[in-house]
Design an enzyme around this catalytic site. Structure first.
Site, short mmCIF file in Angstrom:
data_model
loop_
_atom_site.label_atom_id
_atom_site.label_comp_id
_atom_site.label_asym_id
_atom_site.label_seq_id
_atom_site.Cartn_x
_atom_site.Cartn_y
_atom_site.Cartn_z
N GLY A 14 0.84 -1.21 0.00
CA GLY A 14 0.00 0.00 0.00
C GLY A 14 0.87 1.25 0.00
O GLY A 14 1.83 1.34 0.75
N ARG A 24 13.43 10.12 -2.50
CA ARG A 24 14.34 11.27 -2.67
C ARG A 24 15.57 11.13 -1.78
O ARG A 24 16.71 11.35 -2.21
CB ARG A 24 13.57 12.55 -2.34
N ILE A 130 1.01 3.18 6.36
CA ILE A 130 0.21 4.03 7.24
C ILE A 130 -0.17 3.30 8.54
O ILE A 130 -0.60 3.92 9.50
CB ILE A 130 -1.10 4.51 6.55
N ASP A 131 0.00 1.96 8.55
CA ASP A 131 -0.54 1.17 9.67
C ASP A 131 0.28 1.25 10.97
O ASP A 131 -0.22 0.89 12.03
CB ASP A 131 -0.63 -0.31 9.28
N GLY A 174 -5.88 0.15 8.91
CA GLY A 174 -4.97 -0.35 9.94
C GLY A 174 -4.90 -1.86 9.94
O GLY A 174 -4.18 -2.45 10.73
N ALA A 190 -12.94 11.47 20.15
CA ALA A 190 -14.01 10.48 19.95
C ALA A 190 -14.33 9.81 21.29
O ALA A 190 -13.54 9.87 22.23
CB ALA A 190 -13.58 9.45 18.92
N SER A 219 -24.73 12.81 21.34
CA SER A 219 -24.14 12.23 20.13
C SER A 219 -22.79 11.65 20.49
O SER A 219 -22.19 12.05 21.49
CB SER A 219 -23.95 13.30 19.06
N ARG A 249 -25.31 6.03 12.30
CA ARG A 249 -24.76 6.19 10.95
C ARG A 249 -23.35 5.62 10.90
O ARG A 249 -22.67 5.52 11.93
CB ARG A 249 -24.70 7.67 10.54
N LEU A 256 -9.21 7.49 1.07
CA LEU A 256 -8.81 8.92 1.21
C LEU A 256 -7.78 9.06 2.33
O LEU A 256 -7.00 10.01 2.36
CB LEU A 256 -10.02 9.84 1.41
O1 F6P Z 1 -1.36 -1.76 4.62
C1 F6P Z 1 -1.88 -0.52 4.33
C2 F6P Z 1 -3.35 -0.58 4.07
O2 F6P Z 1 -3.81 0.72 3.82
C3 F6P Z 1 -4.17 -1.25 5.16
O3 F6P Z 1 -4.45 -0.40 6.24
C4 F6P Z 1 -5.38 -1.67 4.40
O4 F6P Z 1 -5.99 -2.79 5.00
C5 F6P Z 1 -4.84 -2.07 3.08
O5 F6P Z 1 -3.63 -1.36 2.93
C6 F6P Z 1 -5.73 -1.80 1.92
O6 F6P Z 1 -5.11 -2.28 0.78
P1 F6P Z 1 -5.58 -2.04 -0.70
O7 F6P Z 1 -5.31 -0.61 -1.06
O8 F6P Z 1 -4.77 -2.97 -1.51
O9 F6P Z 1 -7.05 -2.32 -0.74
#
Ligand code: F6P
Length: 325
Positions: A14, A24, A130-131, A174, A190, A219, A249, A256
């Site tokens: 990902g 870079r 990002i995880d 995540g 939250a 809420s 909801r 994003l």
């Molecule tokens: O490993 C990064 C990640 O964004 C995870 O958090 C998520 O489960 C996965 O990639 C989603 O992967 P893809 O973009 O292949 O659907």
């Protein structure tokens, strides 16, 4: 061991904001220290198809602030096979590449470790995901930016949640790690987070509802880590069934969360680990990930980095619980 002259670089798995800053950094630090740099496109697939080009400092000019990865990325199925890795090795030899820097997450660094063992090749990992689920580094490249993106989204969701007096379940990425969910819940104010680290032994929704949150608040927002079975939809459906008078909801933030300009923190992390990767190669290090712990660049064996039990600070659960009354 033969002297390393040419460094290959690729991004895999990902994409994560800050990967370009890492590309870079490796390119510039490599060239500064006298190495040739070759860019591999489309992750490990590019090693197999020989999608490889020489890089100069110009190739990486003006990219530090761009999200995504200019090298493109892939989750390579071919590289998961012995034959695929053999073709990759043959292409590396053909291209004269004698060390490979892989910027990616858990799966990508597992691939790097396997490849390094099979072909006795120098692989250096940079934590690009990002995880934040790589062991041995306090943070991963992309994590801080994504956290900020989530917080901005939740701030917006809160406006409408409060106006309608609704319960919102916000699903964040995540995969198997709750770092994004727990910390973004704290940072956005939250009321709860539902995370994989906690899910085996407790019914997190029941625990949250028992806290009687609706007595004090009209809420609320619950951040849920994505999960194939128990994501935000699952919990929203349960509340609808168990508490039919609540207006519920769901908002799934999705991809994003992966886009956007990297934060200053991620750019600095990418820059220092990128320079650290080139330094590691010069020191003769092999098969390690470059991370940052307590503001120090550290080298973590790839086998350690991919451990699935990165410590989760359980005090953060208490922090969230106490502050969400
Ligand atoms: O490993 C990064 C990640 O964004 C995870 O958090 C998520 O489960 C996965 O990639 C989603 O992967 P893809 O973009 O292949 O659907």
């Amino acid at each position: 061991m033969a002297k390393i002259k040419t460094i290959g670089i690729l991004t895999s798995g990902g994409d994560a904001p800050g990967m370009n800053a890492a590309i870079r950094a490796v390119t510039r630090a490599g060239i500064y220290n006298g190495f040739e740099i070759k860019a591999v496109y489309r992750g490990y697939d590019g090693l197999i198809t020989d999608d490889i080009k020489p890089f100069t400092t110009e190739n990486v000019s003006g990219i530090i602030g761009q999200g995504g990865t200019i090298l493109k990325t892939a989750r390579s199925k071919a590289f998961a096979t012995v034959e695929g890795r053999k073709t990759a090795y043959d292409n590396l030899v053909k291209e004269g590449i004698d060390a490979l820097v892989v910027i990616g997450g858990n799966g990508s660094l597992t691939g790097a470790m396997k490849f390094a063992q099979e072909h006795d090749f120098c692989c250096i990992g940079l934590p690009g995901t990002i995880d934040n689920d790589l062991y041995g580094t306090d943070s991963t490249i992309g994590y801080d930016t994504t956290m900020n993106t989530i917080v901005e989204c939740v701030d917006r969701i809160r406006d409408t949640a409060q106006s309608h007096e609704r319960i919102f379940f916000v699903e964040v990425m995540g995969r198997d790690a709750g770092f994004l969910a727990q910390n973004s819940a704290i940072a956005s104010g939250a009321e709860a987070a539902i995370i994989p680290e906690d899910s085996t032994d407790v019914d997190q929704l029941a625990r949250f509802m028992e806290r009687g949150i609706r007595k004090s608040k009209r809420s609320c927002i619950v951040i849920v880590s994505e999960s194939p079975k128990c994501g935000a939809m699952y919990y929203a459906d349960r509340v609808r069934k168990e508490f039919p008078d609540y207006d519920v909801r769901v908002s799934i933030l999705g991809h994003l969360q992966r886009g956007g300009r990297p934060s200053a923190r991620d750019r600095i992390l990418a820059s220092s680990t990128g320079v650290g990767a080139v330094e590691a190669i010069m020191q003769g290090q092999r098969n390690i990930m470059v991370g940052v712990r307590n503001n120090e660049v550290v080298y973590v064996p790839l086998s350690e980095a991919i451990r699935s039990d990165k410590p989760f600070d359980r005090k953060l659960i208490k922090v969230l619980d106490e502050l969400s009354i």
